[in-house]
Motif scaffolding. Structure first.
Motif, PDB file in Angstrom:
ATOM      1  N   ILE A   5      30.662  26.410 -29.459  1.00 42.55           N
ATOM      2  CA  ILE A   5      30.552  25.497 -30.600  1.00 42.55           C
ATOM      3  C   ILE A   5      29.660  26.132 -31.655  1.00 42.55           C
ATOM      4  CG2 ILE A   5      29.873  23.188 -31.343  1.00 42.55           C
ATOM      5  CD1 ILE A   5      30.169  22.365 -28.328  1.00 42.55           C
ATOM      6  N   GLU A   6      30.254  26.456 -32.795  1.00 43.47           N
ATOM      7  CA  GLU A   6      29.496  27.040 -33.906  1.00 43.47           C
ATOM      8  C   GLU A   6      28.628  25.950 -34.553  1.00 43.47           C
ATOM      9  OE1 GLU A   6      28.409  30.308 -36.335  1.00 43.47           O
ATOM     10  OE2 GLU A   6      29.819  30.294 -34.650  1.00 43.47           O
ATOM     11  N   ILE A   7      27.365  26.255 -34.746  1.00 39.86           N
ATOM     12  CA  ILE A   7      26.453  25.289 -35.350  1.00 39.86           C
ATOM     13  C   ILE A   7      26.674  25.254 -36.862  1.00 39.86           C
ATOM     14  CG2 ILE A   7      24.044  24.700 -35.792  1.00 39.86           C
ATOM     15  CD1 ILE A   7      23.355  26.048 -33.124  1.00 39.86           C
ATOM     16  N   ASP A   9      25.935  21.954 -38.406  1.00 42.81           N
ATOM     17  CA  ASP A   9      25.091  20.823 -38.808  1.00 42.81           C
ATOM     18  C   ASP A   9      23.859  20.807 -37.924  1.00 42.81           C
ATOM     19  OD1 ASP A   9      23.914  18.469 -39.531  1.00 42.81           O
ATOM     20  OD2 ASP A   9      25.559  17.163 -38.876  1.00 42.81           O
ATOM     21  N   LEU A  10      22.709  21.173 -38.469  1.00 41.93           N
ATOM     22  CA  LEU A  10      21.479  21.253 -37.679  1.00 41.93           C
ATOM     23  C   LEU A  10      21.004  19.887 -37.183  1.00 41.93           C
ATOM     24  CD1 LEU A  10      19.410  23.896 -39.683  1.00 41.93           C
ATOM     25  CD2 LEU A  10      20.799  24.242 -37.645  1.00 41.93           C
ATOM     26  N   SER A  11      21.528  18.815 -37.766  1.00 40.85           N
ATOM     27  CA  SER A  11      21.107  17.466 -37.349  1.00 40.85           C
ATOM     28  C   SER A  11      21.986  16.899 -36.244  1.00 40.85           C
ATOM     29  CB  SER A  11      21.124  16.514 -38.550  1.00 40.85           C
ATOM     30  OG  SER A  11      22.458  16.337 -39.027  1.00 40.85           O
ATOM     31  N   HIS A  12      22.914  17.688 -35.717  1.00 39.10           N
ATOM     32  CA  HIS A  12      23.818  17.193 -34.672  1.00 39.10           C
ATOM     33  C   HIS A  12      22.990  16.695 -33.484  1.00 39.10           C
ATOM     34  CE1 HIS A  12      26.931  16.971 -31.639  1.00 39.10           C
ATOM     35  NE2 HIS A  12      27.844  17.237 -32.554  1.00 39.10           N
ATOM     36  N   PRO A  13      23.268  15.471 -32.974  1.00 44.54           N
ATOM     37  CA  PRO A  13      22.476  14.900 -31.872  1.00 44.54           C
ATOM     38  C   PRO A  13      22.425  15.769 -30.622  1.00 44.54           C
ATOM     39  CG  PRO A  13      23.881  13.222 -32.856  1.00 44.54           C
ATOM     40  CD  PRO A  13      24.289  14.529 -33.468  1.00 44.54           C
ATOM     41  N   ALA A  14      23.465  16.546 -30.355  1.00 47.62           N
ATOM     42  CA  ALA A  14      23.490  17.392 -29.158  1.00 47.62           C
ATOM     43  C   ALA A  14      22.404  18.458 -29.193  1.00 47.62           C
ATOM     44  CB  ALA A  14      24.856  18.043 -29.005  1.00 47.62           C
ATOM     45  N   LEU A  15      21.866  18.732 -30.382  1.00 42.23           N
ATOM     46  CA  LEU A  15      20.832  19.755 -30.522  1.00 42.23           C
ATOM     47  C   LEU A  15      19.425  19.186 -30.431  1.00 42.23           C
ATOM     48  CD1 LEU A  15      22.457  21.762 -33.469  1.00 42.23           C
ATOM     49  CD2 LEU A  15      22.574  22.271 -31.023  1.00 42.23           C
ATOM     50  N   CYS A  53      19.545  24.128 -10.086  1.00 40.12           N
ATOM     51  CA  CYS A  53      19.456  23.271 -11.274  1.00 40.12           C
ATOM     52  C   CYS A  53      20.803  23.234 -12.006  1.00 40.12           C
ATOM     53  CB  CYS A  53      18.368  23.771 -12.208  1.00 40.12           C
ATOM     54  SG  CYS A  53      16.711  23.687 -11.486  1.00 40.12           S
ATOM     55  N   ARG A  54      21.098  22.082 -12.582  1.00 38.28           N
ATOM     56  CA  ARG A  54      22.406  21.875 -13.221  1.00 38.28           C
ATOM     57  C   ARG A  54      22.295  22.074 -14.730  1.00 38.28           C
ATOM     58  NH1 ARG A  54      24.879  17.204 -15.296  1.00 38.28           N
ATOM     59  NH2 ARG A  54      23.156  15.903 -14.490  1.00 38.28           N
ATOM     60  N   PRO A  55      23.054  23.044 -15.292  1.00 36.90           N
ATOM     61  CA  PRO A  55      23.004  23.283 -16.739  1.00 36.90           C
ATOM     62  C   PRO A  55      23.767  22.208 -17.510  1.00 36.90           C
ATOM     63  CG  PRO A  55      24.628  24.720 -15.745  1.00 36.90           C
ATOM     64  CD  PRO A  55      23.959  23.971 -14.599  1.00 36.90           C
ATOM     65  N   LEU A  56      23.220  21.813 -18.669  1.00 39.67           N
ATOM     66  CA  LEU A  56      23.864  20.813 -19.517  1.00 39.67           C
ATOM     67  C   LEU A  56      24.466  21.440 -20.764  1.00 39.67           C
ATOM     68  CD1 LEU A  56      21.083  18.076 -19.295  1.00 39.67           C
ATOM     69  CD2 LEU A  56      23.188  18.221 -17.942  1.00 39.67           C
ATOM     70  N   SER A  57      23.765  22.404 -21.322  1.00 39.52           N
ATOM     71  CA  SER A  57      24.272  23.122 -22.491  1.00 39.52           C
ATOM     72  C   SER A  57      23.450  24.380 -22.704  1.00 39.52           C
ATOM     73  CB  SER A  57      24.229  22.251 -23.753  1.00 39.52           C
ATOM     74  OG  SER A  57      22.883  22.000 -24.147  1.00 39.52           O
ATOM     75  N   PHE A  58      23.999  25.314 -23.472  1.00 41.11           N
ATOM     76  CA  PHE A  58      23.297  26.531 -23.859  1.00 41.11           C
ATOM     77  C   PHE A  58      23.110  26.545 -25.373  1.00 41.11           C
ATOM     78  CE2 PHE A  58      25.193  27.964 -19.854  1.00 41.11           C
ATOM     79  CZ  PHE A  58      24.165  28.706 -19.287  1.00 41.11           C
ATOM     80  N   LEU A  59      22.047  27.205 -25.794  1.00 39.69           N
ATOM     81  CA  LEU A  59      21.849  27.529 -27.203  1.00 39.69           C
ATOM     82  C   LEU A  59      21.571  29.028 -27.238  1.00 39.69           C
ATOM     83  CD1 LEU A  59      21.398  26.533 -30.180  1.00 39.69           C
ATOM     84  CD2 LEU A  59      18.966  26.394 -29.612  1.00 39.69           C
ATOM     85  N   ALA A  74      29.601  32.916 -17.288  1.00 38.22           N
ATOM     86  CA  ALA A  74      30.610  33.019 -16.230  1.00 38.22           C
ATOM     87  C   ALA A  74      30.243  32.165 -15.026  1.00 38.22           C
ATOM     88  CB  ALA A  74      30.760  34.475 -15.805  1.00 38.22           C
ATOM     89  N   ALA A  75      28.937  31.990 -14.801  1.00 34.83           N
ATOM     90  CA  ALA A  75      28.474  31.176 -13.670  1.00 34.83           C
ATOM     91  C   ALA A  75      28.464  29.686 -13.997  1.00 34.83           C
ATOM     92  CB  ALA A  75      27.076  31.622 -13.257  1.00 34.83           C
ATOM     93  N   CYS A  76      28.698  29.346 -15.276  1.00 37.24           N
ATOM     94  CA  CYS A  76      28.608  27.937 -15.709  1.00 37.24           C
ATOM     95  C   CYS A  76      29.844  27.537 -16.506  1.00 37.24           C
ATOM     96  CB  CYS A  76      27.353  27.729 -16.558  1.00 37.24           C
ATOM     97  SG  CYS A  76      25.822  28.207 -15.775  1.00 37.24           S
ATOM     98  N   PRO A  77      31.015  27.606 -15.907  1.00 38.70           N
ATOM     99  CA  PRO A  77      32.237  27.275 -16.652  1.00 38.70           C
ATOM    100  C   PRO A  77      32.220  25.830 -17.135  1.00 38.70           C
ATOM    101  CG  PRO A  77      32.665  27.387 -14.291  1.00 38.70           C
ATOM    102  CD  PRO A  77      31.285  27.921 -14.494  1.00 38.70           C
ATOM    103  N   GLY A  78      32.685  25.640 -18.364  1.00 42.40           N
ATOM    104  CA  GLY A  78      32.781  24.298 -18.914  1.00 42.40           C
ATOM    105  C   GLY A  78      31.525  23.788 -19.582  1.00 42.40           C
ATOM    106  N   VAL A  79      30.408  24.502 -19.455  1.00 43.01           N
ATOM    107  CA  VAL A  79      29.158  24.066 -20.085  1.00 43.01           C
ATOM    108  C   VAL A  79      29.197  24.452 -21.559  1.00 43.01           C
ATOM    109  CG1 VAL A  79      26.650  24.330 -20.106  1.00 43.01           C
ATOM    110  CG2 VAL A  79      27.883  24.276 -17.929  1.00 43.01           C
ATOM    111  N   PRO A  80      28.973  23.511 -22.488  1.00 45.35           N
ATOM    112  CA  PRO A  80      29.054  23.836 -23.917  1.00 45.35           C
ATOM    113  C   PRO A  80      27.993  24.838 -24.344  1.00 45.35           C
ATOM    114  CG  PRO A  80      28.209  21.608 -23.592  1.00 45.35           C
ATOM    115  CD  PRO A  80      28.691  22.091 -22.257  1.00 45.35           C
ATOM    116  N   VAL A  81      28.386  25.701 -25.274  1.00 46.07           N
ATOM    117  CA  VAL A  81      27.495  26.734 -25.792  1.00 46.07           C
ATOM    118  C   VAL A  81      27.392  26.553 -27.306  1.00 46.07           C
ATOM    119  CG1 VAL A  81      27.072  29.204 -26.026  1.00 46.07           C
ATOM    120  CG2 VAL A  81      28.255  28.324 -23.996  1.00 46.07           C
TER     121      VAL A  81
END
Length: 277
Positions: A5-7, A9-15, A53-59, A74-81
């Motif tokens: 996911i390209e950033i 909008d810096l105000s996006h709630p996910a961030l 530990c369970r990853p929720l997202s990457f930045l 590769a170890a965390c398929p499906g986790v949003p980046v």
């Protein structure tokens, strides 16, 4: 495969977890099952994953997606980046990322003190240590120098604060730890019931040297370290089996608590196999 996911909008709630939530909000004391912590740098994130530990997202910086972040993804398929250039991420977080990668993770279910004590022979017990750098350094020393677990008084800094995690280099995921609810009376009683002798690291005329043979002969030993500056409370010291000091030279009276912990853990580590039962 991860969702990139390209950033824009810096105000996006996910961030929010990376830039706008306080440590207390991340920890979510009212709803610990919803708590989050931030792991920073590939090595620390990898240690957290190994620790379950369970990853929720990457930045991460865009250049790391196919670089040093590729193995993590590769170890965390499906986790949003969430990604962008270094300048965009620095604008979001307020600083340049350490090695360009952060990971928001779900806080693991906390252990009970009894679980940490089970099977352990050497424990580190921290009283009121509030500096995240010191807590992280103590965890790293504990993991490296033979401690089987760490127990913390209620007023200690959170070991999963971002700075503590980073300074520990992920050691907070390599050694079991728990908080003690009632301190010092209840916590010391638990240690005694579990068969631990207690050694208070403190400056006192009653203190024995850290190389005293009685300490090395203890089958199960808990090493207590106190808050920055004041050290252990007088009540805590009085309730312990030993008061222990590190001999000093050149008129120096004490070490920083993180440095003292490393000396104590090395000197008092288990040096032989446990006796047969």
């Amino acid at each position: 495969m991860s969702e990139i996911i390209e950033i824009t909008d810096l105000s996006h709630p996910a961030l929010d977890v990376y830039a706008r939530l306080t440590q207390a909000q991340l920890r979510s004391r009212r709803h610990p099952e919803k708590g989050v912590f931030i792991a920073e740098s590939p090595k620390v994130i990898a240690n957290a994953l190994k620790g379950g530990c369970r990853p929720l997202s990457f930045l991460m910086e865009r250049r790391h997606i196919a670089g040093q972040g590729a193995e993590l993804l590769a170890a965390c398929p499906g986790v949003p980046v969430y990604t962008g250039d270094r300048e965009v991420l620095a604008e979001l977080t307020g600083y340049e990322l350490t090695r360009g990668i952060l990971c928001a993770m779900a806080r693991p279910k906390p252990l009970a003190a009894e679980e940490v004590m089970a099977g352990a022979r050497r424990l580190a017990v921290l009283e009121g240590i509030v500096d995240a750098t010191n807590v992280g350094a103590i965890f790293r020393a504990a993991a490296a120098l033979g401690m089987d677990g760490v127990l913390l008084s209620p007023t200690c800094c959170d070991p999963l604060s971002r700075r503590a995690v980073r300074v520990s280099m992920g050691a907070v995921f390599q050694i079991p730890w728990a908080r003690l609810g009632d301190w010092p009376e209840g916590g010391l009683a638990l240690l005694k019931e579990a068969g631990f002798a207690t050694a208070a690291m403190a400056l006192s005329h009653r203190a024995v040297s850290i190389d005293h043979p009685a300490l090395a002969s203890e089958d199960k030993l808990a090493i207590l370290l106190g808050t920055e500056g004041d050290g252990l409370a007088g009540e805590t010291i009085a309730r312990c089996d030993y008061t222990v000091c590190i001999p000093m030279a050149h008129g120096v009276d004490s070490l920083n608590v993180a440095a003292a912990s490393a000396v104590a853990f090395w000197a008092l580590r288990t040096k032989e196999e446990p006796p047969s039962r």
